[in-house]
Write a protein that holds these residues in place. Structure first.
Motif, short mmCIF file in Angstrom:
data_model
loop_
_atom_site.label_atom_id
_atom_site.label_comp_id
_atom_site.label_asym_id
_atom_site.label_seq_id
_atom_site.Cartn_x
_atom_site.Cartn_y
_atom_site.Cartn_z
N THR A 64 0.85 -1.21 0.00
CA THR A 64 0.00 0.00 0.00
C THR A 64 0.88 1.25 0.00
O THR A 64 0.57 2.25 -0.67
CB THR A 64 -0.93 -0.01 1.23
OG1 THR A 64 -1.66 -1.24 1.23
CG2 THR A 64 -1.91 1.15 1.20
N ILE A 65 1.97 1.17 0.74
CA ILE A 65 2.90 2.32 0.76
C ILE A 65 3.59 2.44 -0.60
O ILE A 65 3.69 3.54 -1.16
CB ILE A 65 3.94 2.14 1.89
CG1 ILE A 65 3.24 2.19 3.26
CG2 ILE A 65 5.01 3.21 1.81
CD1 ILE A 65 4.11 1.78 4.43
N ALA A 66 4.04 1.30 -1.13
CA ALA A 66 4.72 1.34 -2.44
C ALA A 66 3.80 1.93 -3.51
O ALA A 66 4.25 2.65 -4.41
CB ALA A 66 5.16 -0.07 -2.84
N ASP A 67 2.51 1.64 -3.39
CA ASP A 67 1.55 2.12 -4.39
C ASP A 67 1.35 3.64 -4.37
O ASP A 67 0.68 4.20 -5.24
CB ASP A 67 0.19 1.43 -4.20
CG ASP A 67 0.25 -0.05 -4.59
OD1 ASP A 67 1.23 -0.45 -5.25
OD2 ASP A 67 -0.66 -0.81 -4.20
N LEU A 68 1.90 4.27 -3.35
CA LEU A 68 1.88 5.74 -3.35
C LEU A 68 2.91 6.29 -4.34
O LEU A 68 2.90 7.47 -4.66
CB LEU A 68 2.23 6.28 -1.95
CG LEU A 68 1.14 6.19 -0.89
CD1 LEU A 68 1.74 6.42 0.49
CD2 LEU A 68 0.05 7.23 -1.16
N HIS A 69 3.85 5.46 -4.74
CA HIS A 69 4.95 5.86 -5.62
C HIS A 69 5.72 7.04 -5.02
O HIS A 69 5.96 8.05 -5.68
CB HIS A 69 4.44 6.20 -7.02
CG HIS A 69 3.78 5.03 -7.66
ND1 HIS A 69 4.46 4.07 -8.38
CD2 HIS A 69 2.50 4.59 -7.62
CE1 HIS A 69 3.64 3.13 -8.78
NE2 HIS A 69 2.43 3.42 -8.31
N PRO A 70 6.11 6.88 -3.76
CA PRO A 70 6.81 8.00 -3.11
C PRO A 70 8.20 8.18 -3.70
O PRO A 70 8.89 7.20 -3.95
CB PRO A 70 6.88 7.56 -1.64
CG PRO A 70 6.85 6.07 -1.69
CD PRO A 70 6.00 5.71 -2.89
N LYS A 71 8.59 9.43 -3.85
CA LYS A 71 9.91 9.69 -4.42
C LYS A 71 10.99 9.63 -3.34
O LYS A 71 12.17 9.53 -3.64
CB LYS A 71 9.93 11.08 -5.08
CG LYS A 71 9.03 11.16 -6.31
CD LYS A 71 9.59 10.30 -7.44
CE LYS A 71 8.98 10.57 -8.80
NZ LYS A 71 7.54 10.46 -8.87
#
Ligand code: AHR
Length: 667
Positions: free
Chosen positions: A244-251
């Motif tokens: 779920t965190i990865a799906d935020l595509h955080p830079k």
């Protein structure tokens, strides 16, 4: 007849003009871009609200090392989370011992004397609100055991084998899976391992360890991990939450906090060196949020996770002072590390850079390599301090650390701190100090009302571009009763358009906090809620995701004819050549728009619109259940100029896909 025709034409013209006048015009200048931070939207991770232990860290056993303490919560102790069990006539005693620890960092263990084996004597652990297991999935069990003797009373022998049954059970005692291990002489700590496969899906199982013979045994570091961790990593992360965190595509990802970083008094400052190496040798401690952090999720795991999700690591270290809100110990208020101890503290800071980036042959690089990552982690940014009160003690220590990093590691960009609020004394003093020192980036925090975010959209428009750049390290719109609502999420979206517009100044921005376990919340609102089996992203989550997925490296001037309750921004993404327009309607009525793309020479092959909206601005993100709004993607017809009606309370992202960046070329 002619007169009738003319009147009719007039009427039509008038109607058209009126309709046009009602439209808000959004004009994008595709030829006049300015470079902006390509890493604008990232995440802030802090172990609060059980975000790490009992959260992202996939360990299923609570208090696995018997280190819980009354300093964390008054009713807690080394046996919290554990139950002494005797089955089928089994008898014995349980106590906590610290005379022969596995490691000085892990002082307590459980000692069990089995005087009558019966059907087993041992311990049961219900994890964090129950251990969630899935039918057919396998779980890795491990324990450190030290068999002191077998037998009973006078027959006791210091040698032999003491069998242990390890079970997953329902709370009513039905067995869901079982494995057997043996503790044996000599009386030294040994790690025993086994794999158990669950026969049923159960949200609240127990782990049961039963000695099956008489004797005396010490147990410590009792652990159970799902084999299915995120990317299958050992000592890994909970797959659904991590995804779920990865799906935020955080830079980027900031860790490990927040207030947790500078800690509750100087003895509680987060020390990164205590969090690496074999987990049984790491030093857990109470965190400032008044529960136990095992350090199982430590610096190695943070760096590894950043790499796994393609986010730049942004660790934050204390600036040699504790949190000004420290209360627990006798050290209330901001405490400073004594100057005599600062050289050692500064060395820890420099060693972290070597741990992350040094060759595998260097002292600290070798430890990273020993953990399984010989290649550097590519650390570029390092935060020093968190919301610290701007005292002389802080300033002196910050400068010492900053000067040392600058001189030994000029390749590292330091992120300084300007207090806990968007204005006020610490903010002013922090900016003055950071500007004088030429700190490259400073960290601003704001938890404010949705209206504040709308009202402050021009905050950075006139910022002095010669001063430090900005990291908006913590922000969230807090609606009534600190809740996250659709209104709050849309206000955050509107604000984010202004951060894109000022992406030459604002390098990074991260919503905070990221995670909260239901029934264990220290803070509100949060971006993602969860329990043992489910993950509940909020509406704000989708705002972050849409900006994370649709960032760019060039800002395209975007003029709005009527910016009341409406915001827009446009970027060009050099990697894909796409042009992205974001439209935020904060009003409760639809907003008819005329969108004009000036300077676009080639129309894209296709365009999509992603709309996040909901009828009710008050819709609250519960700490459970489906989000009140979710983004929907559909195609949209676009032209040099086109009409679009932004729904009430909405964020729309229009992505004009282009094979090449031709729309940035002059006609
Ligand atoms: O995000 C929660 C807390 O808010 C952080 O720990 C702290 O930095 C801020 O005050």
């Amino acid at each position: 007849m002619n007169r009738v025709k003319i009147t009719l034409l007039h009427a039509i013209l008038l109607l058209t003009l009126t309709a046009r006048a009602e439209k808000t015009t959004v004009t994008v200048e595709a030829n006049a871009g300015k470079p902006i931070s390509p890493d604008l939207v990232g995440i802030f991770f802090e172990d609060l609200s059980y975000a790490a232990d009992g959260g992202l860290y996939a360990e299923l056993v609570q208090n696995r090392s018997f280190e819980y303490a009354a300093t964390e919560q008054p009713t807690w102790g080394p046996l919290t989370g554990w139950e002494f069990i005797r089955r089928g006539g089994g008898a014995g005693e349980l106590w906590v011992d610290s005379s022969c620890p596995i490691h000085p960092n892990n002082p307590h263990c459980a000692l069990i004397r089995i005087t009558n084996a019966g059907e087993g004597v041992g311990l049961s652990n219900a994890g964090f609100d129950g251990i969630a297991v899935k039918a057919g999935e396998s779980y890795d069990f491990s324990v450190f055991a030290r068999m002191l003797y077998i037998g009973n009373g006078r027959d006791s022998k210091p040698a032999g084998k003491l069998p242990l049954s390890v079970r997953l059970e329902t709370k009513d005692g039905a067995v869901l899976g079982e494995a057997n291990v043996e503790a044996s002489d000599p009386a030294e700590w040994k790690q025993l391992t086994a794999t158990i496969t669950a026969s049923q899906t159960v949200p609240d199982a127990r782990l049961v360890v039963l000695a099956r013979a008489t004797g005396l045994i010490a147990l410590d570091e009792v652990s159970l991990f799902p084999q299915k961790t995120f990317k299958g990593r050992k000592n890994g992360l909970r797959a659904d939450l991590a995804q779920t965190i990865a799906d935020l595509h955080p830079k980027f990802m900031r860790f490990p906090g927040g207030c947790l970083t500078h800690g509750d008094g100087i003895n509680n400052i987060y020390r990164w060196k205590d969090t690496i190496g074999p987990v049984e040798q790491r030093k857990g401690q109470p965190n400032i949020w008044r529960y136990h952090q095992s350090a199982g999720l430590g610096y190695f795991e943070y760096f590894q996770f950043c790499e796994d999700i393609g986010a730049r690591p942004l660790p934050v270290l204390a600036a040699g002072v504790s949190c000004q809100n420290s209360t627990r110990t006798r050290e209330t208020g901001q405490q400073c590390i004594p100057l005599a101890d600062m050289p050692a503290y500064i060395q820890d800071v420099l060693d972290l850079i070597e741990y992350a980036n040094g060759p595998a042959t260097s002292t600290w690089g070798a430890k990273r390599a020993a953990a399984g990552h010989p290649a550097p982690f590519g650390l570029k940014y390092l935060g020093v301090g968190n919301e610290d009160k701007q005292t002389d003690g802080f300033r002196e220590r910050f400068k010492m650390i900053y000067d040392a990093i600058k001189s030994k590691h000029p390749e590292i960009t330091v992120v300084g701190t300007v207090g806990p609020a968007p204005s006020g004394e610490d903010f002013g003093l922090g900016w003055k100090f950071s500007s004088e020192l030429h700190v490259p980036i400073v960290d601003e925090h704001y938890y404010q009302s949705p209206q504040w975010f709308w009202d402050n959209r021009n905050r950075y428009d006139n910022y002095d571009r010669t001063r430090p750049k900005v990291y908006v390290g913590e922000y969230a719109a807090r609606d009534a009763r600190n809740r996250s609502t659709l209104r709050a999420a849309i206000a955050e979206a509107a604000y984010l358009t202004s951060l894109e517009r000022n992406g030459d100044v604002v390098q990074f921005a991260s919503y905070a906090p990221l995670l909260a376990r239901r029934d264990h919340m220290n803070w509100s609102p949060d971006l993602i809620f969860f329990n043992g089996t489910e993950v509940f992203p909020t509406i704000s989550y989708y705002v972050q995701q849409l900006f994370g997925l649709n960032g760019g490296d060039t800002y395209l001037p975007t003029a709005v004819s009527d910016p009341k309750e409406f915001a827009a921004s446009s970027v060009h993404d050099g990697a894909t050549g796409d042009l992205i327009v974001k439209l935020v309607n904060g009003s409760s009525t639809p907003k008819p728009l005329r969108i004009e793309l000036n300077g676009v020479t080639t129309l894209p092959r296709s365009a999509t619109k992603t709309v996040l909206t909901g009828a009710n601005a008050d819709a609250v993100n519960p700490d459970g259940g489906a989000p009140a709004a979710m983004p929907e993607v559909s195609p949209i017809e676009v032209g040099q100029a086109f009409d679009y009606e932004a729904p009430p309370n909405s964020l729309t992202v229009i992505r004009l896909k282009s094979g090449q960046p031709s729309h940035l070329q002059s006609p």
